[in-house]
Design a protein around this motif. Structure first.
Motif, PDB file in Angstrom:
ATOM      1  N   ASN A 272     -13.550 -22.795   6.020  1.00  0.00           N
ATOM      2  CA  ASN A 272     -13.995 -23.680   4.942  1.00  0.00           C
ATOM      3  C   ASN A 272     -12.930 -24.709   4.573  1.00  0.00           C
ATOM      4  O   ASN A 272     -13.257 -25.847   4.204  1.00  0.00           O
ATOM      5  N   ASP A 273     -11.657 -24.339   4.684  1.00  0.00           N
ATOM      6  CA  ASP A 273     -10.581 -25.295   4.414  1.00  0.00           C
ATOM      7  C   ASP A 273     -10.646 -26.468   5.396  1.00  0.00           C
ATOM      8  O   ASP A 273     -10.453 -27.628   5.009  1.00  0.00           O
ATOM      9  N   PHE A 274     -10.926 -26.158   6.662  1.00  0.00           N
ATOM     10  CA  PHE A 274     -11.061 -27.206   7.675  1.00  0.00           C
ATOM     11  C   PHE A 274     -12.289 -28.077   7.394  1.00  0.00           C
ATOM     12  O   PHE A 274     -12.263 -29.289   7.605  1.00  0.00           O
ATOM     13  N   ILE A 275     -13.362 -27.456   6.919  1.00  0.00           N
ATOM     14  CA  ILE A 275     -14.584 -28.209   6.618  1.00  0.00           C
ATOM     15  C   ILE A 275     -14.322 -29.193   5.475  1.00  0.00           C
ATOM     16  O   ILE A 275     -14.763 -30.350   5.518  1.00  0.00           O
ATOM     17  N   ILE A 276     -13.608 -28.738   4.448  1.00  0.00           N
ATOM     18  CA  ILE A 276     -13.272 -29.624   3.324  1.00  0.00           C
ATOM     19  C   ILE A 276     -12.474 -30.823   3.822  1.00  0.00           C
ATOM     20  O   ILE A 276     -12.767 -31.975   3.485  1.00  0.00           O
ATOM     21  N   LYS A 277     -11.457 -30.548   4.629  1.00  0.00           N
ATOM     22  CA  LYS A 277     -10.620 -31.618   5.160  1.00  0.00           C
ATOM     23  C   LYS A 277     -11.424 -32.567   6.035  1.00  0.00           C
ATOM     24  O   LYS A 277     -11.286 -33.807   5.942  1.00  0.00           O
TER      25      LYS A 277
END
Length: 441
Positions: A272-277
């Motif tokens: 999810n952190d990668f998706i936000i970025k």
């Protein structure tokens, strides 16, 4: 003269709240900054502070009372030389609830406040100016204006941030009573009322289930707000949907290597952190899509402020990660964990869950393959993220292979983003996730 303390609007969308607990009693002396009560809004429990000093002459609304309308008198503060005998009839609530049609954007006036007290309540009046700006006035100024027949929208405030204070209304000349003021108030709450009233009535539904065992669950403030806002959004926002499958193998491999490097720092990155970025960078790569709907126009944003849906008991929050495109993955991960934890404890301040132009709703951790999310106005788009699963795919060389594939659906507001623009945005998100090293460049 005794001053009424009114139920404050602790967020721009608040229409009513629950007076959870009084921390003072009648006869207590309070000073500026003293916490007087705890108030439950539609999103959180917040402290109510006094901004002036005096003696609590009367508590009008008992603790535990729910559905207290904004601007309803909840207590009376006595100044030096005054006694309880000076208090008139203040038991009947005033019809001064704030309008649901007030602008939903967070402002410096409302966002970070902990509470308001006598003479400084920043609760909006029950109408807004023709330009859509809310009118801020102290309770005393509001009462004097009412007695003199003044239209507050025609008075320029000299207080902090343009608030109308006593001096502004004392010398103002009475004007003809404004019928528009009375006409606008009931109309302002019509969208929420219409949204809640859609479908069969409570009595009609009860009759359908006569003879069947059931237990009624009254809606709390959060559930009412979710029901009203999302019903209104689904009915009024022209949604369309774009879908793409995204291969995650490169991202999962890259994430594993990064997490080993970050382990000594106690940081563990999630997908999810990668998706936000990826979404934050995509809004910069396709800047025309970084916009919100503002009634009769759109607002194009420069920063990438990304909201992320967080499930809590009885509802959800959408905390906003501001300037997400400029933050490292580890910084986004740390901030997201903090926001999610405080969201579950209902400890977020309004400015932390309002704003943004884009939202993410990830149900992949619940095993959901794909779904269509409802846009949360004024956002122009929301990305629905499903679970990553092993699937057969055809590679660029034409060979069949197995890859980890995640299904995504972009819900788009057609008033702001057209089909081709939405496709470009989703393609940019896909490209960022399938080439994760590029997000660090």
């Amino acid at each position: 003269m005794p001053i009424e303390i009114l139920m404050p609007a602790l967020s721009p969308t608040m229409e009513e709240g629950t007076l959870a607990k009084w921390l003072v009693k009648e006869g207590d002396t309070v000073n500026s900054g003293d916490i007087m009560a705890e108030i439950e809004t539609d999103k959180a429990t917040m402290e109510f502070e006094a901004v002036d000093e005096g003696v609590v002459g009367k508590i009008i609304v008992a603790e535990g009372t729910d559905g207290v309308k904004v601007n309803t008198p909840i207590a009376v503060l006595l100044e030096d030389g005054e006694s309880a005998d000076d208090i008139g009839d203040v038991s009947a609530p005033k019809e001064e609830a704030s309008s649901h049609a007030a602008p939903a954007e967070a402002s410096e006036d409302t966002a970070p406040a902990k509470g308001y007290g006598r003479g400084e309540t920043e609760a909006p009046t029950a109408r807004s100016t023709e330009g859509g700006d809310r009118i801020f006035a102290s309770p005393l100024a509001r009462r004097i204006a009412k007695d003199k027949g003044l239209d507050l929208s025609q008075i320029k405030g000299s207080g902090p941030k343009g608030r109308i204070v006593k001096a502004d209304v004392m010398d103002a000349k009475p004007q003809a009573a404004s019928s528009a003021l009375k006409a606008d108030a009931p109309a302002a709450s019509a969208p929420a009322a219409a949204a809640m009233a859609s479908g069969p009535t409570t009595d009609q539904v009860r009759k359908m289930y006569e003879g069947r065992e059931f237990e009624e669950q009254p809606l709390d403030g959060m559930r009412k707000t979710i029901a009203a806002r999302l019903t209104e959004a689904k009915q009024s926002v022209p949604h369309f949907y774009l879908r793409r499958d995204i291969e995650l193998d490169a991202l999962l491999s890259f994430r594993s290597k990064l997490n080993k490097t970050l382990e000594p720092r106690g940081v563990k990155l999630s997908v999810n952190d990668f998706i936000i970025k990826a979404c934050a960078l995509a809004l910069q790569q396709v800047p025309e899509a970084n916009a919100v709907w503002a009634g009769d126009r759109t607002l194009s944003l420069k920063p990438s402020d990304v909201a992320v849906a967080v499930a809590i008991e009885g509802g959800l929050f959408t905390p906003v990660l501001k300037d997400a495109d400029m933050k490292s993955l580890s910084a986004l991960s740390t901030e997201m964990k903090d926001l999610a934890a405080r969201a579950r404890d209902r400890k977020l301040a309004p400015h932390e869950y309002q704003g943004g132009s884009f939202a993410i709703s990830n149900l992949g951790m619940f095993g959901i393959d794909n779904f269509d999310a409802i846009i949360n106005p004024p956002h122009a788009a929301i990305l629905a993220v499903g679970a990553g699963a092993k699937k057969p795919v055809v590679g660029e060389d034409g060979e069949l292979k197995v890859a980890t594939v995640m299904s995504t659906t972009l819900s788009v507001d057609h008033r702001v983003i057209d089909g081709a623009l939405g496709a470009n945005l989703l393609n940019a998100i896909k490209d960022n996730l399938e080439n994760p090293m590029g997000m660090l460049a």
